[in-house]
Design an enzyme around this catalytic site. Structure first.
Site, short mmCIF file in Angstrom:
data_model
loop_
_atom_site.label_atom_id
_atom_site.label_comp_id
_atom_site.label_asym_id
_atom_site.label_seq_id
_atom_site.Cartn_x
_atom_site.Cartn_y
_atom_site.Cartn_z
N ASP A 82 -6.63 1.87 -3.10
CA ASP A 82 -7.82 1.78 -2.23
C ASP A 82 -8.13 3.13 -1.61
OD1 ASP A 82 -5.57 1.63 -0.61
OD2 ASP A 82 -6.31 -0.03 0.63
N ASP A 126 -3.31 6.02 -3.75
CA ASP A 126 -2.09 5.44 -3.20
C ASP A 126 -1.69 4.26 -4.10
OD1 ASP A 126 -4.04 3.62 -2.38
OD2 ASP A 126 -3.05 3.19 -0.48
N SER A 185 0.82 -1.20 0.00
CA SER A 185 0.00 0.00 0.00
C SER A 185 0.86 1.26 0.00
CB SER A 185 -0.95 -0.05 1.19
OG SER A 185 -1.84 1.03 1.15
N ASP A 222 -1.88 1.07 -4.14
CA ASP A 222 -2.81 -0.04 -4.44
C ASP A 222 -4.24 0.46 -4.65
OD1 ASP A 222 -3.00 0.48 -1.66
OD2 ASP A 222 -3.81 -1.53 -1.29
MG MG Z 1 -3.66 1.33 0.13
#
Ligand code: MG
Length: 455
Positions: free
Chosen positions: A243, A239, A98, A241
């Site tokens: 999410d 960010d 992340s 990844d």
């Molecule tokens: Mg993330």
């Protein structure tokens, strides 16, 4: 930089070559196979350079341990969750650290419902990680397939719950900063489906992060400049990844990642009221918005699964985390920047508003967040006991670190502080919120000074 392997409800995070080793990759594969007791496991990853090698090792370990692997390649974390649900798989693993710096990588573990493993489940998984494992014989090893429809599946899920026609009509000009992460391919496609003109920034999917990985205001200078330069209606930042979602308004000003969930809460409750679930560190603007619609708000421990679990129990309308994590059950019970983008554009279209006007219509609070590096989990019991005594006339919550809501305190009243050890980094977090930046800073400096002395 050296740091221990971080094991928590947010998964397992380590530094590649130090704690994130081929041995760990194999152990995670075989332990997850034991956890799901065989069957189909979906594997996806973000764009980090180390992700390819880790994914190959993990897929191999899962197959040799008896699982059928479905590889969906480089995708946002929420896409893996959606595909697990769509395929009726036994689970999924996301290879992504992340927002952690580039030297880190991690495993996030998804259960059969498409939610991350909760505290009880992850404890069971950690026990299996240490346990002996008996590999199947040759005939019991699993297969490998690729699934190439995951992007379209995710885009359709978002488009199905918003008024695409109304968004298309506005012909938004959007600058998208995907930090060269997993959102870099799917997000421009979503925006094009929504009739937007997309100006891509850091959308090369190379996994080298040209700015700080977190979409916090100090990392969004490039985005702000680009929004001003091309006269865009809005700037979106993800960010690595994808999410989490942060927003820059049409003047190039970052609205602060807390205001992503605030905007979406306002919009969704205005369409249809319902319950709201947020974590302890999220802005109180969400509570003020919910009270406009007579909606109840429940706060949980920090960590996506804690929020998602509570949302499932309470059949919440909307929820999430103040770090830019929007969770909408009508898309999926997981933080999803693509869902956030869809709702924010729908809101601007419905209200014929600019971003700055939409934000100005919300209750205004300011947060100050900081972190103090620590080795391992610090012993906070003496500090927290002293604080309980010092602030015994205020509202104290201790389900996750210590949160104090100041209801009587002369200087801090209307503000709050949340002190806790991070799940994902070897740091102690200090989060404060006040009526304005001076008020937040006043509360922050009091507690930062105190923690600094105790450390
Ligand atoms: Mg993330």
């Amino acid at each position: 930089m050296s740091a221990p392997l971080m094991k928590s409800v947010s998964g397992i995070r380590g530094i590649v070559g130090e704690t994130m080793t081929p041995e760990l990759v194999t152990a995670v594969g075989r332990a997850f196979a034991a956890f799901v007791k065989g069957g189909t496991v979906v594997v996806g990853r973000d764009s980090r350079r180390t992700g390819g090698a880790i994914s190959l090792g993990l897929q191999s370990a899962l197959m040799l341990a008896g699982c059928d692997v479905v590889d969906i390649g480089i995708v946002p974390t929420p896409t893996v969750q959606l595909v697990v649900e769509e395929l009726g798989a036994k689970g999924g693993i996301v290879i992504s650290a992340s927002h952690n710096p580039i030297e880190w990588n991690a495993f996030k573990l998804v259960g059969p419902s498409g939610l991350f493993l909760n505290e009880k489940e992850i404890a069971k998984f950690f026990a299996l990680l240490e346990a002996d494992f008996r590999y199947p014989r040759w005939s019991g090893t699993g297969s490998l397939t690729r699934y190439d429809d995951s992007h379209m599946l995710h885009i359709k899920k978002v488009c199905d719950v918003i008024d695409v026609k109304a968004v298309k009509k506005r012909k938004f000009k959007v600058v998208l900063d995907s930090v060269n992460g997993a959102g870099a391919v799917i997000t421009p496609r979503l925006l094009e489906e929504l009739g937007c003109t997309v100006v891509p920034l850091n959308c090369d999917c190379t996994g080298t992060f040209p700015r700080g990985a977190e979409p916090v205001p100090e990392n969004l200078t490039m985005l702000s400049e680009k929004v001003r330069e091309v006269k865009a209606d809005i700037g979106f930042a993800q960010d690595p990844d994808a999410d989490r979602l942060a927003i820059v308004d049409e003047t190039g000003r970052p609205i602060g990642e807390e205001y992503t969930i605030a905007l979406v809460t306002e919009h969704l409750l205005s369409k249809q009221p319902g319950r709201v679930v947020i974590n302890l560190s999220t802005t109180k603007a969400v509570e003020a918005i919910a009270s406009r619609y007579g909606a109840k708000v429940k706060r949980t421990k920090v960590g996506e699964i804690n929020v998602a679990d509570e949302m499932r129990k309470r059949r919440a309308r909307i929820g999430g985390e103040g770090n830019g994590g929007v969770i909408s059950p009508e898309v999926h019970l997981g933080r999803d920047s693509l869902a956030g983008i869809g709702y924010v554009l729908e809101m601007l279209a419905a209200r014929k508003a600019t971003v700055s006007a939409a934000v100005a219509s919300l209750p205004q609070y300011t947060m100050k967040k900081g972190k103090v590096p620590v080795a391992g989990k610090p012993d906070t019991s003496a500090l927290f006991d002293a604080l309980r005594q010092e602030f015994k006339n205020e509202t104290i919550t201790d389900i996750d670190g210590l949160r104090i809501d100041f209801i009587r305190h002369e200087k801090f009243r209307d503000g709050w502080v949340h002190l806790r050890s991070s799940n994902t980094e070897p740091v102690f977090r200090i989060i404060t919120e006040g009526r304005d930046s001076a008020h937040a800073a006043q509360i922050y400096s009091y507690f930062a000074g105190m923690i600094g002395k105790k450390k």
